[in-house]
Design an enzyme around this catalytic site. Structure first.
Site, PDB file in Angstrom:
ATOM      1  N   ASP A 177      -1.862  -0.907  -2.129  1.00  0.00           N
ATOM      2  CA  ASP A 177      -3.326  -1.083  -1.102  1.00  0.00           C
ATOM      3  C   ASP A 177      -4.214  -1.413  -2.103  1.00  0.00           C
ATOM      4  O   ASP A 177      -4.258  -1.026  -3.368  1.00  0.00           O
ATOM      5  CB  ASP A 177      -3.700   0.254  -0.504  1.00  0.00           C
ATOM      6  CG  ASP A 177      -2.625   0.463   0.490  1.00  0.00           C
ATOM      7  OD1 ASP A 177      -1.749  -0.370   0.723  1.00  0.00           O
ATOM      8  OD2 ASP A 177      -2.697   1.488   0.824  1.00  0.00           O
ATOM      9  N   GLU A 235       3.253   0.034  -2.576  1.00  0.00           N
ATOM     10  CA  GLU A 235       2.676   1.584  -2.465  1.00  0.00           C
ATOM     11  C   GLU A 235       3.731   2.896  -1.948  1.00  0.00           C
ATOM     12  O   GLU A 235       3.845   3.985  -2.170  1.00  0.00           O
ATOM     13  CB  GLU A 235       1.335   1.820  -2.176  1.00  0.00           C
ATOM     14  CG  GLU A 235       0.566   2.966  -2.075  1.00  0.00           C
ATOM     15  CD  GLU A 235      -0.873   2.859  -1.960  1.00  0.00           C
ATOM     16  OE1 GLU A 235      -1.437   3.917  -1.500  1.00  0.00           O
ATOM     17  OE2 GLU A 235      -1.484   1.892  -2.478  1.00  0.00           O
ATOM     18  N   TYR A 246      -6.098  -3.334   6.900  1.00  0.00           N
ATOM     19  CA  TYR A 246      -6.250  -2.076   6.092  1.00  0.00           C
ATOM     20  C   TYR A 246      -7.484  -1.140   6.873  1.00  0.00           C
ATOM     21  O   TYR A 246      -8.609  -1.475   6.984  1.00  0.00           O
ATOM     22  CB  TYR A 246      -6.685  -2.439   4.571  1.00  0.00           C
ATOM     23  CG  TYR A 246      -6.573  -1.402   3.588  1.00  0.00           C
ATOM     24  CD1 TYR A 246      -5.317  -0.763   3.603  1.00  0.00           C
ATOM     25  CD2 TYR A 246      -7.467  -0.897   3.002  1.00  0.00           C
ATOM     26  CE1 TYR A 246      -5.076   0.323   2.632  1.00  0.00           C
ATOM     27  CE2 TYR A 246      -7.417   0.227   1.886  1.00  0.00           C
ATOM     28  CZ  TYR A 246      -6.193   0.781   2.021  1.00  0.00           C
ATOM     29  OH  TYR A 246      -6.122   1.773   0.949  1.00  0.00           O
TER      30      TYR A 246
END
Length: 491
Positions: free
Chosen positions: A106, A7, A312
């Protein structure tokens, strides 16, 4: 040969380093950094994106604000236009050289949407390219290895849900923004903006401001006494609290005597429950109370995630899954000076039983996964320490506080002296952001007399509701379902 799509550059480099059997080579193609390495005798290339590489927009014929039928915008087709042309060009070029593409963006709605954008670019020049998905919640050696050893399929429904939200945001925001600006005559730089999250949040602030403006302060009086015992001074408030009539408060003052008599002592124990694990909303509330803006706090947390130091940071989950080795993480934190003593103390427990909040089927709660390998900036260090301390607090015991309420009669007028002391600090030792305040009273016994040093009348006024702090506003948004986790442009 395998093409891996990450990403962001920082995540791409980190993933390459964790997967590589040897040194990773960085090459710039079209000014885009790419990371080349060998894994299991196979050549691999990581291409990092910059988040979304496409924008959502209306067809160009709807660009003019004046003269465009706003109803037509609601039913208009939505176009996905190229945003990162260099990256798109690179993906199309590399697609002809690879038979398989692994998406390591992600793992959430937005990340799946970003992966789908990249896939569409790859398929333009290689329609038959095979695709796989690496699913992980932390960029650590163990998590990345497991993700790439158990590859999954892209979740197109998840990507479509993110795109549907992007399109709704565009239609909602564009139509209302244009309508409000046109009817008010405020165009150009003075336009009036509206949005799916922005507008209800603004309404919260406006409603609170109306309450403040409409508020009319009302005077009241309090009678406070200062007593002394064993050379220790302590204060007490008249049992009635607020007197709405000054004459009644003055009548209490006239009954002043040299001593007071302790008529009743009430002692209670209260447990202060340890906090729940951090989800995105509770993390942002805690970070903003330390002086960070919500956007800045999330940016710092994402940096720490991409570097492999925390899990995360966008999650609704406030319950650790059984798969997380809590003791191993605590063991790691014994080498982190700010919390090393707390971590060592927790390791002495036979079992580590965490607190538990609302469970959600997405990423685990935000928690540390590794120690920083290099010196962090002051801001990054504060956020990392906050996350470490919250993690340890969720594994600590509840705090236990003893409260004391002593009723003291001056004549027949009752005053209440309140004290508080901690019997067990528990999680407060790990989490100093929640202060452990104590009010210590001298030892008092029912029936004894204490010296009255002074008695005063204090005039006060009721206060309007406070304006929202960032922390309070985030909670109010969450209560309305305006989540801070779901979309990345909300904060």
């Amino acid at each position: 040969m395998k093409l891996i799509v990450a990403e962001k550059p920082i995540a791409g480099r980190r993933i390459a380093e964790l997967l590589a059997d040897s040194k990773v080579t960085e090459k710039r193609i079209n000014s885009i950094p790419t990371y080349h390495f060998e894994r299991n005798n196979e050549s691999c290339v990581v291409v990092p994106l910059r988040g979304h590489i496409k924008d959502v927009d209306f067809p160009k014929r709807y660009s003019p604000w004046v003269g465009t039928d706003l109803k037509a915008l609601v039913y208009s087709d939505i176009e996905y236009t190229e945003k990162e042309r260099n990256i798109i060009s690179l993906l199309k070029e590399l697609a002809t050289q690879f038979n398989i593409a692994i998406f390591a963006t992600d793992y959430d709605r937005e990340g799946e949407s970003i992966a789908l954008e990249a896939l569409e670019c790859l398929q333009e020049t290689n329609p038959n390219i095979e695709t796989k998905r690496a699913v992980f919640s932390a960029i650590t050696k163990q998590d990345i290895e497991q993700a790439f050893n158990t590859l999954k399929e892209l979740d197109f429904n998840l990507a479509d849900s993110a795109n549907a939200r992007r399109e709704i945001d565009l239609i909602w925001g564009a139509v209302l923004t244009r309508f409000l600006s046109l009817v008010s005559g405020q165009l150009g730089k003075e336009f009036l903006s509206a949005g799916r999250v922005q507008s209800p949040t603004l309404a919260l602030i406006v409603d609170r401001e109306k309450e403040i403006l409409a508020f009319r302060p009302k005077p009241y009086w309090e009678v406070k006494a200062i007593f002394e015992k064993d050379s220790k001074k302590f204060s007490a408030l008249h049992k009635q609290g607020r007197f709405w009539e000054k004459e009644k408060a003055l009548a209490v003052l006239k009954k002043k005597e040299p001593f007071g008599v302790v008529s009743k002592i009430t002692i209670k124990e209260k447990r202060l429950k340890r906090p729940e694990p951090f989800n995105t909303t509770s993390f942002l509330r805690a970070a903003t109370s330390l002086g960070f803006s919500a956007g800045r706090a999330m940016s710092l947390a994402e940096d720490l995630y991409n570097l492999g130091y925390i899990s995360y940071p966008r999650t609704d989950n406030a319950a650790y899954p059984a798969t997380i080795n809590l003791r191993k993480i605590v063991q790691t934190l014994t080498a982190y000076n700010p919390v090393s003593n707390i971590a060592k103390e927790l390791l002495s427990k036979e079992r580590l039983v965490p607190s538990r909040g609302k469970s959600a089927k997405d990423h685990p709660p935000i928690h540390p996964v590794a120690l920083p390998k290099e010196r962090l900036s002051d801001a990054h260090a504060k956020i990392y320490e906050l996350i470490c301390r919250r993690f340890l607090a969720t594994l600590s015991s509840d705090a236990v506080v003893e409260t004391i309420a002593a009723e003291i009669l001056v004549g027949n007028e009752p005053f209440i002296a309140r004290g508080q002391r901690y019997i067990e600090l528990g999680w407060k030792k790990a989490y100093p952001y929640s202060q452990a305040n104590e009010i210590l009273l001298p030892k008092l016994k029912e029936g004894e007399t204490v010296k009255l040093l002074d008695m005063k009348l204090h005039e006060k006024k009721t206060k309007p509701p406070a304006r929202y702090s960032q922390s309070a506003l985030i909670k109010a948004m969450a209560d309305l379902g305006l989540g801070t986790k779901s979309t990345r442009h909300e904060i």
